[in-house]
Design an enzyme around this catalytic site. Sequence first.
Site, PDB file in Angstrom:
ATOM      1  N   LYS A   3      -6.090   4.395   9.797  1.00 30.79           N
ATOM      2  CA  LYS A   3      -7.527   4.086   8.273  1.00 30.79           C
ATOM      3  C   LYS A   3      -8.442   4.780   9.416  1.00 30.79           C
ATOM      4  O   LYS A   3      -9.147   4.726   9.888  1.00 30.79           O
ATOM      5  CB  LYS A   3      -7.806   2.834   8.588  1.00 30.79           C
ATOM      6  CG  LYS A   3      -9.015   2.841   6.919  1.00 30.79           C
ATOM      7  CD  LYS A   3      -9.031   1.819   6.242  1.00 30.79           C
ATOM      8  CE  LYS A   3      -9.671   1.339   4.902  1.00 30.79           C
ATOM      9  NZ  LYS A   3      -9.458   2.363   3.999  1.00 30.79           N
TER      10      LYS A   3
ATOM     11  N   SER B  33     -12.403  -3.737  -0.048  1.00 34.18           N
ATOM     12  CA  SER B  33     -12.934  -3.534   1.207  1.00 34.18           C
ATOM     13  C   SER B  33     -14.269  -2.717   1.150  1.00 34.18           C
ATOM     14  O   SER B  33     -15.223  -2.615   0.321  1.00 34.18           O
ATOM     15  CB  SER B  33     -12.185  -2.988   1.555  1.00 34.18           C
ATOM     16  OG  SER B  33     -10.624  -2.515   1.658  1.00 34.18           O
TER      17      SER B  33
ATOM     18  N   ARG C  22       1.134  -0.388  -0.226  1.00 34.22           N
ATOM     19  CA  ARG C  22       0.348  -0.114   0.034  1.00 34.22           C
ATOM     20  C   ARG C  22       1.168   1.012  -0.251  1.00 34.22           C
ATOM     21  O   ARG C  22       1.830   1.444   0.818  1.00 34.22           O
ATOM     22  CB  ARG C  22      -1.296  -0.032   0.935  1.00 34.22           C
ATOM     23  CG  ARG C  22      -1.577   0.684   0.943  1.00 34.22           C
ATOM     24  CD  ARG C  22      -2.996   1.349   2.377  1.00 34.22           C
ATOM     25  NE  ARG C  22      -2.374   1.447   3.748  1.00 34.22           N
ATOM     26  CZ  ARG C  22      -3.564   1.095   5.230  1.00 34.22           C
ATOM     27  NH1 ARG C  22      -4.588   0.688   4.339  1.00 34.22           N
ATOM     28  NH2 ARG C  22      -2.505   1.114   5.992  1.00 34.22           N
TER      29      ARG C  22
END
Length: 207
Positions: free
Chosen positions: A141, A112, A43
Amino acid sequence: MGWVGPQRPWLYLVTDRGCMGGRPLAEVVLAAVQGGVRCVQLREKHLPLADFVAMARALKAWLAPTGVPLVINDNIDVALACEAHGVHLGQSDTPVHLARKQLPPDVFIGLSIETMADLHAVPAGCVDYLGVSPIFATPTKTDTRTVWGLDGLRTARALTTLPLVAIGGIHADNVHAVQEAGADGIAVVSAICAASDPCQAAKNLLA
């Protein structure tokens, strides 16, 4: 299609170089793999495309002897350029039905989901696993709409046959409860990336 993890629960590492304390990406990732990580998602939200591709190709080469698959977060172009094993998409990324058309059939897709509405809207035949995010509140997050909690994870488990990878605030003290609530895979960021010993951290999660 039809990708499944090599063990249950799968231990799935999502990289975050920002919490690695300046250590090289390869050092942390390979130590985590030695400790039992069986899937790695790269990521990188802010790297220029060329740098992202170069990093992805290098990471794929490092992982090749281990047999651990590389997943690219969000970016289909990078996944194609480095011939990644999988792509993980969020609700605001490329729609999964379009991604499925762009990717080779052997490249798996994770999606997700942040709400029950997201779960009900998953298109049939396009997704190989769902990332249930976040299970618990987490500073890594902060742009999510809800927190699932264990009860939400149990409900999601009852509503789909797709593999569920749980992420968000998971650590050695609560990982068993998350697995018991229905997670097929356990995804972590800081629990491994920020650990002084990523190998031991992975072992602790699996224990």
